[in-house]
Enzyme design. Structure first.
Site, PDB file in Angstrom:
ATOM      1  N   ARG A  50       0.830  -1.358  -0.050  1.00 38.06           N
ATOM      2  CA  ARG A  50      -0.104   0.064  -0.331  1.00 38.06           C
ATOM      3  C   ARG A  50       1.033   1.203  -0.053  1.00 38.06           C
ATOM      4  O   ARG A  50       2.098   1.183   0.184  1.00 38.06           O
ATOM      5  CB  ARG A  50      -1.068   0.205   1.275  1.00 38.06           C
ATOM      6  CG  ARG A  50      -0.363  -0.744   2.263  1.00 38.06           C
ATOM      7  CD  ARG A  50       0.436   0.156   3.416  1.00 38.06           C
ATOM      8  NE  ARG A  50       0.148   1.545   3.327  1.00 38.06           N
ATOM      9  CZ  ARG A  50       1.079   2.298   3.629  1.00 38.06           C
ATOM     10  NH1 ARG A  50       2.405   2.024   3.683  1.00 38.06           N
ATOM     11  NH2 ARG A  50       0.745   3.875   3.697  1.00 38.06           N
TER      12      ARG A  50
ATOM     13  N   ALA B 202       0.860   4.975  -2.324  1.00 37.86           N
ATOM     14  CA  ALA B 202       0.499   5.243  -3.622  1.00 37.86           C
ATOM     15  C   ALA B 202       1.747   4.891  -4.727  1.00 37.86           C
ATOM     16  O   ALA B 202       1.549   4.003  -5.558  1.00 37.86           O
ATOM     17  CB  ALA B 202       0.179   6.670  -3.834  1.00 37.86           C
TER      18      ALA B 202
ATOM     19  N   ASP C 106      -2.230  10.819  -2.512  1.00 33.66           N
ATOM     20  CA  ASP C 106      -2.462   9.545  -3.256  1.00 33.66           C
ATOM     21  C   ASP C 106      -2.959   9.903  -4.727  1.00 33.66           C
ATOM     22  O   ASP C 106      -2.714   9.608  -5.925  1.00 33.66           O
ATOM     23  CB  ASP C 106      -3.573   8.886  -2.726  1.00 33.66           C
ATOM     24  CG  ASP C 106      -3.184   8.048  -1.523  1.00 33.66           C
ATOM     25  OD1 ASP C 106      -3.090   8.435  -0.622  1.00 33.66           O
ATOM     26  OD2 ASP C 106      -2.815   6.706  -1.721  1.00 33.66           O
TER      27      ASP C 106
END
Ligand code: MRU
Length: 353
Positions: free
Chosen positions: A53, A55, A243
């Site tokens: 996890r 971005a 993100d």
């Protein structure tokens, strides 16, 4: 204490028989376990369930995952590799919606597949080369973010961060944490306050783990303590990752980030975002168009194996929120610090496209 890199995501072996090895972040901080992904579906699942996890790390993992998918029909001819790659990238695009690095990396893999190739095997080799480039470029961008950001940290400052934007969230070294690592490595004394980051505790499980591992002073707080910590004068700046950043600088990051930005404004503290150019989505004019992932209510009601809410209660669980550009003092990129944050300054630092 160690300054060693973390092998968040890496490819083992060659294009025809190699596989993706990643740290299973759901097991941290109590267990260091690696997961070998030999099938496309394993990579999709690893992204979806946050084993990998953050971005940039999602983008790198997806690029390697696309190589696994591309050889699913064998490699006898280029058309078969292209077909399989196209299906693989389409599938990986459905794993998580918010981090634009995923789509950016998969676009690059699609473009590499479309080039002229001698045969299926060389097409696969080219795809692995592109995934490795994405990985290497991310490493370089994170180091550059650290270099540009370190100058913003004054000796003795307290720095608040939210979620995890460290080596675990990137190919290596991080974005928000890169700034902290670089300042600390230059000898700047500092103290980090890490929000635990409900509901999945990336701050507690991952950021606190990364900082402790490097011997950087860190104090863990619950998310609802940030205002008090600011009021007591314990922090002088906030740095978070991102993100997806829209053309005007509106920034999607882990749920709770927007609240922290408002608190920083109320207390007169600078709120910085650190992100590589691969996190900008300049096709989106502002934050209203950023897709926000909605996740399983059980992450809120049954976090980490214990039921903490009555059976059947309604839950709202957005994984991200959007901080408006006007709350952001600067965006630290690999090309320099964007400040003030608006469409024009973004173009000036990153180039017109
Ligand atoms: O749901 P996650 O853990 O993938 O969310 C991660 C974040 O919000 C990070 O702050 C962001 O991806 C930046 S990582 C360098």
């Amino acid at each position: 204490m160690t300054n060693d890199s973390i092998a968040t995501v890496r490819w083992v072996g060659d294009a025809l028989s190699g596989f993706l090895r990643l740290i299973d972040q759901t097991r941290l901080p109590t267990e260091s376990v690696e997961l070998d992904c030999r099938e496309l579906s394993a990579v999709w699942e690893a992204i979806r369930s946050l084993r990998v996890r953050g971005a940039p790390a999602i983008g790198v993992a997806a690029a390697y995952g696309a190589v696994l998918g591309a050889r699913s029909e064998g490699w006898l001819d280029v058309a078969a590799v292209r077909r399989a790659l196209g299906a693989a990238t389409e599938y990986l695009r459905t794993s998580r919606p918010t981090a634009v690095n995923l789509f950016w990396a998969l676009d690059r893999m699609d473009a590499a597949a479309a080039e002229a190739h001698r045969d299926g095997a060389s097409a696969l080799e080219r795809l692995l080369e592109e995934a490795r480039r994405i990985d290497e470029e991310d490493r370089a961008m994170c180091r550059a973010i650290g270099r540009h950001g370190a100058a913003l940290v004054a000796p003795g400052q307290g720095i608040l961060t939210h979620c995890n934007a460290g080596g675990l969230a990137t190919a290596d070294y991080g974005t928000a944490l890169a700034v902290i690592f670089a300042a600390f490595e230059q000898g700047t004394p500092l103290h980090v306050f890490a929000d635990e980051t409900r509901p999945l505790l990336q701050g507690a499980r991952l950021t606190a783990w990364e900082l402790k591992r490097r011997g950087i002073p860190v104090t863990l707080i619950c998310d609802n303590m940030a205002a008090q910590v600011m009021k007591e004068g314990k922090v002088q700046m906030v740095i978070v990752g991102a993100d997806r950043i829209a053309a005007n600088g509106d920034t999607a990051n882990k749920i709770g980030t927007y609240g922290v930005a408002l608190l920083a404004r109320a207390h007169g503290l600078p709120f910085y975002v650190a992100a590589p150019s691969s996190t900008f989505d300049r096709a989106i004019p502002d934050g209203a168009a950023i897709p926000i992932e909605q996740r399983d209510p059980r992450e809120v009601t049954h976090g980490f194996g214990r039921q903490t809410a009555p059976e059947g209660v309604d839950v709202y669980n957005p994984a991200f929120d959007v901080t408006p550009a006007e709350l952001i003092a600067g965006i630290i990129t690999e090309k320099g610090v964007i400040r003030p944050v608006n469409a024009q300054t973004i173009s000036e630092v990153l180039g017109s496209r």
